[in-house]
Design a protein around this motif. Structure first.
Motif, PDB file in Angstrom:
ATOM      1  N   SER A   1      -5.905  -1.754  -1.694  1.00 16.31           N
ATOM      2  CA  SER A   1      -5.587  -0.621  -1.190  1.00 16.31           C
ATOM      3  C   SER A   1      -6.592  -0.136  -0.279  1.00 16.31           C
TER       4      SER A   1
ATOM      5  N   LYS B   1      -1.306   4.786   7.784  1.00 16.18           N
ATOM      6  CA  LYS B   1      -0.332   4.425   8.716  1.00 16.18           C
ATOM      7  C   LYS B   1      -0.854   4.343  10.248  1.00 16.18           C
TER       8      LYS B   1
ATOM      9  N   GLU C   1       4.415   1.978  -3.745  1.00 16.47           N
ATOM     10  CA  GLU C   1       3.936   3.126  -2.957  1.00 16.47           C
ATOM     11  C   GLU C   1       3.478   4.132  -4.125  1.00 16.47           C
TER      12      GLU C   1
ATOM     13  N   MET D   1       0.198   1.273  -1.266  1.00 15.59           N
ATOM     14  CA  MET D   1       0.166   2.230  -0.179  1.00 15.59           C
ATOM     15  C   MET D   1       0.130   3.745  -0.783  1.00 15.59           C
ATOM     16  N   PRO D   2      -0.859   4.355  -0.569  1.00 18.39           N
ATOM     17  CA  PRO D   2      -0.965   5.819  -0.934  1.00 18.39           C
ATOM     18  C   PRO D   2       0.253   6.439  -0.255  1.00 18.39           C
ATOM     19  N   THR D   3       0.921   7.317  -0.755  1.00 20.95           N
ATOM     20  CA  THR D   3       2.077   8.132  -0.121  1.00 20.95           C
ATOM     21  C   THR D   3       1.722   9.476  -0.048  1.00 20.95           C
ATOM     22  N   TYR D   4       0.495   9.770  -0.559  1.00 15.55           N
ATOM     23  CA  TYR D   4       0.107  11.251  -0.146  1.00 15.55           C
ATOM     24  C   TYR D   4      -1.368  11.455   0.319  1.00 15.55           C
TER      25      TYR D   4
ATOM     26  N   TYR E   1      -2.025   9.065   3.465  1.00 13.29           N
ATOM     27  CA  TYR E   1      -1.012   8.312   3.919  1.00 13.29           C
ATOM     28  C   TYR E   1      -0.968   8.203   5.529  1.00 13.29           C
ATOM     29  N   HIS E   2      -0.997   9.400   6.196  1.00 11.33           N
ATOM     30  CA  HIS E   2      -1.073   9.328   7.852  1.00 11.33           C
ATOM     31  C   HIS E   2      -2.100   8.544   8.116  1.00 11.33           C
TER      32      HIS E   2
ATOM     33  N   ASP F   1      -0.526  18.019   1.752  1.00 12.76           N
ATOM     34  CA  ASP F   1      -1.269  17.046   2.848  1.00 12.76           C
ATOM     35  C   ASP F   1      -1.616  17.754   4.110  1.00 12.76           C
TER      36      ASP F   1
END
Length: 291
Positions: free
Chosen positions: A235, A202, A217, A192-195, A198-199, A128
């Motif tokens: 999403s 957020k 997630e 929530m996409p965690t990869y 994600y940033h 990432d």
């Protein structure tokens, strides 16, 4: 001989194994172990922790590895510069990538590189944004695709603004809307996409002061789309990944246009091979935009 030992330490650190490093470099395991022991004798302190769990670098080893990688990079650059003076483009470049870039851009860019510069070898490392930035700082890669427009640590070549879109199913109350507000995200369960993005997501939440009800997630974009398709939530995903979503879904823009800025981050003093990759990437994207 020192450069060979530096290469061995670098490979051991990368693979966290004497055996794997030996296989990768076509050496015996004893040769790898002997090279590390010699380096430790030269430096006067241990470089690696040897235990049943595997190989890890000591604190001193981590510090020395940063300096060693700089030496290896400069050595590679010297050979590339010499080849360039002879009218050749050759060498090895290590590139950090994330999924949408590897899916949408890399196959064609690599095809062009192999056609125009067959002596340049390309190695890819997927992660990432933050991982790619760390790999650049530690010298593990020569350049990398990240979501950033400026940096004091890297030279950034801006490539594309990729819209972030809200993905909903045909049973969502948002399905028929032309645009979505950020407040709308709080009205339905959120996946929530965690990869990858994600940033980016957020940061959107923080900028607009919203707190969606995060139901799941997930790392994989296809799994996220499947969840949305089965009406388990909504999403946000980048437009680059949404050119062939299921018919039951819609990707809706936000009222305030939101996007991630994809750039190619490099060190300020590029090797000739890395320059060729950067030039090829820019040229291909410019031609693609005209299509």
């Amino acid at each position: 001989m020192s450069l060979v030992k530096y290469e061995i330490l670098n490979k051991v650190a990368e693979l966290q194994s004497f055996t794997k490093a030996a296989d990768a470099m076509a050496l015996t395991q004893s040769a790898v172990s002997h090279a590390i022991t010699n380096l430790e004798s030269e430096f006067g302190f241990p470089l690696v922790n040897r235990n049943r769990a595997g190989i890890t670098l000591t604190t001193e080893g981590e510090t020395m590895l940063l300096a060693i990688r700089k030496v290896l990079q400069e050595n590679e650059k010297v050979h590339q510069e010499a080849a360039s003076l002879l009218g050749l483009a050759k060498g090895t470049i290590k590139i950090g990538i994330f999924k949408s870039v590897s899916t949408k851009w890399l196959p064609e860019i690599i095809r062009l590189m192999e056609k125009n510069y067959p002596e340049i070898q390309i190695q890819l490392k997927e992660g990432d944004y933050l991982e790619i930035e760390q790999w650049l700082l530690s010298g593990e890669i020569d350049c990398g695709f990240i979501n950033i427009t400026h940096s004091s640590q890297f030279h950034i070549i801006s490539l594309k603004k990729d819209r972030l879109l809200c993905v909903v199913s045909n049973q969502s109350a948002l399905y028929h809307q032309k645009t979505v507000s950020f407040e709308d995200l709080e009205k339905e369960p959120f996946i929530m996409p965690t990869y990858g993005v994600y940033h980016d997501i957020k940061q959107l939440f923080e900028e607009h002061g919203i707190q969606p009800d995060i139901r799941f997630e997930l790392m994989d974009e296809s799994a996220i789309l499947s969840m949305v398709k089965h009406h388990l939530g909504i999403s946000i995903l980048p437009e680059m990944l949404l050119d062939s979503i299921p018919q039951e879904l819609r990707a809706i823009p936000f009222q305030v246009d939101s996007y991630r800025s994809i750039g190619l981050a490099t060190r300020y003093h590029l090797s000739p091979a890395a320059k060729k990759f950067a030039e090829t990437t820019q040229a291909w994207l410019q031609d693609s935009d005209k299509l």
